[in-house]
Design an enzyme around this catalytic site. Sequence first.
Site, PDB file in Angstrom:
ATOM      1  CG  LEU A  17      -2.015  -1.039   1.251  1.00 14.29           C
ATOM      2  CD1 LEU A  17      -2.631  -1.139   2.636  1.00 14.29           C
ATOM      3  CD2 LEU A  17      -3.080  -0.674   0.229  1.00 14.29           C
ATOM      4  CD  GLU A  19       9.546   1.636   2.485  1.00 13.74           C
ATOM      5  OE1 GLU A  19       9.606   1.482   1.253  1.00 13.74           O
ATOM      6  OE2 GLU A  19      10.422   1.267   3.268  1.00 13.74           O
ATOM      7  CB  THR A  21       9.813   7.224   8.652  1.00 16.93           C
ATOM      8  OG1 THR A  21       9.101   8.367   8.204  1.00 16.93           O
ATOM      9  CG2 THR A  21      11.231   7.581   8.981  1.00 16.93           C
ATOM     10  CG  PHE A  22       9.448   4.233  11.607  1.00 14.35           C
ATOM     11  CD1 PHE A  22      10.739   4.427  12.062  1.00 14.35           C
ATOM     12  CD2 PHE A  22       8.534   5.259  11.742  1.00 14.35           C
ATOM     13  CE1 PHE A  22      11.111   5.619  12.656  1.00 14.35           C
ATOM     14  CE2 PHE A  22       8.898   6.451  12.345  1.00 14.35           C
ATOM     15  CZ  PHE A  22      10.202   6.639  12.811  1.00 14.35           C
ATOM     16  N   GLY A  23       8.836   1.571   7.665  1.00 12.69           N
ATOM     17  CA  GLY A  23       8.646   0.294   6.989  1.00 12.69           C
ATOM     18  C   GLY A  23       7.476   0.302   6.020  1.00 12.69           C
ATOM     19  CB  VAL A  25       1.670   0.036   4.943  1.00 11.43           C
ATOM     20  CG1 VAL A  25       0.256  -0.353   5.361  1.00 11.43           C
ATOM     21  CG2 VAL A  25       2.297   0.943   6.004  1.00 11.43           C
ATOM     22  CG  ASP A 133       3.475  14.059  11.328  1.00 13.05           C
ATOM     23  OD1 ASP A 133       3.497  15.191  10.781  1.00 13.05           O
ATOM     24  OD2 ASP A 133       3.925  13.038  10.779  1.00 13.05           O
TER      25      ASP A 133
END
Length: 349
Positions: A17, A19, A21-23, A25, A133
């Site tokens: 779906l 991406e 900062t942390f990985g 999806v 955020d």
Amino acid sequence: MSAATCPKKRYQKEKVLGEGTFGIVNKAKDTKTGQYVAIKKVRMGNSKDGVAIPALREIKILQDVRHENLINLLDVFGTSSNINLVFDYCIADLEQIIKDKTIALSTAEVKGALKMILCGVAKLHEHWVLHRDLKPSNILMDTKGVLKLTDFGLSKLFASPDRKYTNQVVTRWYRAPELLFGATQYGIGVDMWSVGCIFAELMLRQPYFPGDSDIDQLSKIYSALGTPTEEEWPGMAYLPAYVEFNPQPRPPMRKTFTAASDEALDLLHRFLLFDPCQRISAADALNHPYFKKSPLPCSPSQFLDKVKSGRLLSLDNEPPIVANDDDENDRAGKRRRYSSDLGKRRLEF
Ligand SMILES: Nc1ncnc2c1ncn2[C@@H]1O[C@H](COP(=O)(O)OP(=O)(O)OP(=O)(O)O)[C@@H](O)[C@H]1O
């Protein structure tokens, strides 16, 4: 182990779906319930660089605070190198909806969207959590048209009033002036400023303050709202990164928001007050006359119908792309492919 007990087998991946900062999806099917889910795979990194800390923070907050307008964490499971967070599957985000000009949002629909956002923010603030955020791409729409705040990676409990935080939060366009001036002590006002920017963007269908540097950000805010006086924002000159600007008058908001009602402009003004202590809270905003006056906020299903009437959801017909957990090269390739232009306006931490 059966599919019901082995999480990796329980969730059948369908496609990437996006991406963050942390990985990556992934969209997946939960074979136990038949429902679609979104699985955020967070790379653990080694403990020294603390890569997983935002994910752990997100997990803690999601477990503590549950509400219809906050993304629902359905499951968490780990592999040797990742934490996987399983969320309700959402079909669009508010940035996509705003950008799709084939979706004509009426006043009732803007009101309905703002109401759902405020309900989520009010719930977070009730639990002493700042989102930090808020932006259209962090507001997702589920299959029933319900908007849900997501991406709590930057969220932080604000129970201690003396606590100092980093000011490198909130994507620049939605960042409150106190953060742009380097404040390290801040509160719910930072989220309320972001809500004001999102409300303005829903009406304008384009970002209200699209600054391309911190100084340009302030200058865009001042052009729209005028420069604040010491009376309007006591203590601003003592902020760590305060910069004086040439005084500018406040132009009438009506010039920009030609079709908005007086109530809409009054509410927008209260979100965007320079003094963070004067900004309206989410709970008070929900009681503002804007929401009482006709047309009333639309329901989630009406919002969904409007979004469905545009081009956006008819584009979701690309073939499935299955992400491979273990292939680093493949992952790097997908990152290149899926990273969006949002990255360009993301802050450096
Ligand atoms: N629950 C969900 N349902 C459907 N798509 C989702 C869901 N959560 C995330 N996504 C998609 O995955 C992408 C990456 O999401 P993620 O929250 O990891 O990062 P981000 O918000 O894009 O960036 P960052 O976390 O770096 O600020 C999003 O842009 C969105 O398209």
